[in-house]
Design an enzyme around this catalytic site. Structure first.
Site, PDB file in Angstrom:
ATOM      1  N   HIS A  72      42.887  50.148  28.361  1.00 28.15           N
ATOM      2  CA  HIS A  72      41.444  50.325  28.563  1.00 28.15           C
ATOM      3  C   HIS A  72      40.831  48.930  28.519  1.00 28.15           C
ATOM      4  CE1 HIS A  72      37.288  51.492  27.966  1.00 28.15           C
ATOM      5  NE2 HIS A  72      37.593  52.791  28.032  1.00 28.15           N
ATOM      6  N   THR A 145      22.884  43.863  82.244  1.00 27.83           N
ATOM      7  CA  THR A 145      22.938  45.214  81.685  1.00 27.83           C
ATOM      8  C   THR A 145      24.177  45.885  82.250  1.00 27.83           C
ATOM      9  OG1 THR A 145      21.540  46.114  83.459  1.00 27.83           O
ATOM     10  CG2 THR A 145      20.429  45.363  81.464  1.00 27.83           C
ATOM     11  N   HIS A 146      24.895  46.616  81.415  1.00 29.23           N
ATOM     12  CA  HIS A 146      26.185  47.208  81.791  1.00 29.23           C
ATOM     13  C   HIS A 146      27.183  46.141  82.251  1.00 29.23           C
ATOM     14  CE1 HIS A 146      24.366  51.248  81.676  1.00 29.23           C
ATOM     15  NE2 HIS A 146      23.315  50.674  82.226  1.00 29.23           N
ATOM     16  N   SER A 267      49.072  28.055  71.397  1.00 35.11           N
ATOM     17  CA  SER A 267      50.334  27.344  71.163  1.00 35.11           C
ATOM     18  C   SER A 267      51.129  27.187  72.449  1.00 35.11           C
ATOM     19  CB  SER A 267      51.173  28.106  70.127  1.00 35.11           C
ATOM     20  OG  SER A 267      51.525  29.396  70.629  1.00 35.11           O
ATOM     21  N   LYS A 272      43.703  26.257  77.018  1.00 33.09           N
ATOM     22  CA  LYS A 272      42.888  27.308  76.412  1.00 33.09           C
ATOM     23  C   LYS A 272      41.881  26.745  75.404  1.00 33.09           C
ATOM     24  CE  LYS A 272      43.141  31.119  76.936  1.00 33.09           C
ATOM     25  NZ  LYS A 272      44.015  32.075  76.240  1.00 33.09           N
ATOM     26  N   GLU A 279      35.469  35.702  67.279  1.00 29.92           N
ATOM     27  CA  GLU A 279      36.402  36.830  67.191  1.00 29.92           C
ATOM     28  C   GLU A 279      36.700  37.180  65.742  1.00 29.92           C
ATOM     29  OE1 GLU A 279      38.836  36.158  71.393  1.00 29.92           O
ATOM     30  OE2 GLU A 279      39.566  35.221  69.567  1.00 29.92           O
TER      31      GLU A 279
END
Length: 437
Positions: A72, A145-146, A267, A272, A279
């Site tokens: 406890h 939009t969309h 890598s 990139k 993210e």
């Protein structure tokens, strides 16, 4: 929480040392309450204060060792604290209290301290977002939009809406802070059987809390509201980070996360440049929303209490505060260092071939006397022809004898953006409120 996403402020607030220091503060505040109420001699309080131990890692280790016997944690803490004080006056420690009196009251203090950190960082983040919006108040950008080109907006007009949403999150966090700044020292089932309500009132005021009617525990809807405020902040950040990710896509290229010297995006592929921080913010928001579900599950306890909520809270609350604070720090870094490609925004706007004037032409034709459906069909036909032939929508309109309106007046981009300043009207008051806080 794994170390990768911890923050120094939250690590300190939710450390074992800090938790047991607050437990000690609560116990001492209750003894002060007994003295103030005339239930205990002032001299006993002086002796306890004179013999209080330092709450450090050594003290924590002793409590953990004792807990292996008691099974406890709070009982182990009380045993260790009383043995460290080592005088008969220590019998006033935990007098008339149940474990939840100390644990829940201390937990409220931890929540308050952690929310204060969140509120401070949220204010900084809003101000940083406002600064970005004001820099690009008049930077034209195609609205989407969309996922499709719609009509022009400005990048600042987009970002200022982020600031307003974060301000609503700030209001929710401040409300949760006020709601959660409560404690209870009312005994085993909340009936004040062994602690006078005046003692509770005095002790909690010393701790910066207010009493709340309770069973053996503070009602968990209060804690669920705190978790909602954190999940709401994190979800807002996710929304904005998702927009940044879309705008950084190769086909769009309108904004970019900072990319440090020596950084590698992949890598395998040296070209990139990935939006990894945005993210990460998105991913961590998913975890935090899951904690909200667990916090809501904790509201329903058996009778005056059980401990099904306890194990859940030990995990979700420190982790949620770490993730929310980490997300705010990273998002503010993004906003303050975001690379905005104004020329690319102009290029993408021009790539619409003028199709974003379709509503303007539609309304002009209606004002010229055509029915809305008839005008719609004409504009839709010419827009489709422009898109399929990759020709200027404006040129096709000029060649269409059905379009009998003043195109020079209708096809004016500045007219479409003339009321963007309206969106910014509330910023002065918002900035003043944030800076005065």
């Amino acid at each position: 929480m794994i170390e990768r996403y911890q923050t120094n402020e939250m690590r300190q607030i939710f450390s074992d040392v800090r938790r047991m220091q607050i437990w000690t503060d609560v116990e001492l505040a209750v003894v002060e309450g007994f003295v103030h109420n005339g239930d205990a001699p002032a001299a006993d309080l002086d002796v306890i204060r004179a013999n209080l131990p330092l709450i450090d890692q050594g003290f924590v280790d002793d409590v953990l060792a004792r807990e292996r016997v008691t099974n406890h944690d709070l009982a182990a803490f009380v045993d260790t604290l009383q043995s460290r004080i080592a005088v008969k006056e220590s019998s006033w420690i935990h007098f008339g209290l149940t474990s939840s009196d100390v644990v829940d009251t201390a937990f409220s203090i931890q929540i308050r301290e952690a929310l204060e950190v969140i509120v401070r960082e949220l204010r900084k983040t809003i101000l940083a977002t406002i600064a970005l919006a004001e820099r690009h108040k008049n930077t034209p950008e195609i609205g989407r939009t969309h996922g499709m080109h719609a009509e022009p907006t400005t990048f600042g007009g987009k970002v200022v809406l982020w600031a307003y949403q974060l301000d609503r999150d700030l209001g929710r966090a401040e409300k949760a802070l006020a709601q959660a700044s409560v404690g209870k020292l009312s005994g085993a089932v909340g009936t004040y059987s062994n602690v006078d309500p005046a003692v509770e009132h005095f002790a909690l005021s010393r701790l910066g809390l207010r009493p709340v009617p309770a069973t053996q525990v503070v009602a968990r809807d209060i804690h669920a509201e705190v978790m909602y405020s954190l999940a709401s902040i994190s979800t807002s950040l996710e929304s904005f980070a998702t927009e940044i990710r879309h705008l950084q896509r190769s086909e769009v290229g309108e904004v970019f996360e900072p990319f440090a010297q020596g950084q590698k995006g992949s890598s395998a592929m040296p070209h990139k440049r990935n939006p990894i921080v945005a993210e990460r913010i998105v991913g961590l928001a998913r975890i935090l929303r899951g904690f909200l579900s667990a916090a809501l599950e904790d509201v329903a306890l058996w009778h005056e209490r059980d401990i099904s909520h306890s194990s859940v809270e030990r995990v979700i609350f420190p982790d949620a505060f770490h993730l929310c604070h980490y997300g705010l720090l990273k998002f503010r870094w993004l906003v303050e260092n975001l690379e905005v490609k104004v020329e690319k925004m102009r290029e993408n706007l021009d790539a619409s071939l003028g199709l974003y004037f379709s509503q303007s032409v539609l309304l002009a034709l209606v004002e010229a006397g055509l029915s809305r459906d008839e005008a719609y069909r004409i504009v839709q036909r010419d827009a489709r022809a422009a898109y399929e032939s990759k020709r200027s929508f404006i040129e096709i309109l000029k060649e269409d004898p059905s379009v009998r309106v003043d195109l020079e007046e209708v096809l004016d981009e500045s007219r479409l953006l003339r009321n963007v300043p309206k969106i910014f009207e509330g910023l002065g008051e918002l900035k003043a409120r944030l800076r005065d806080a």
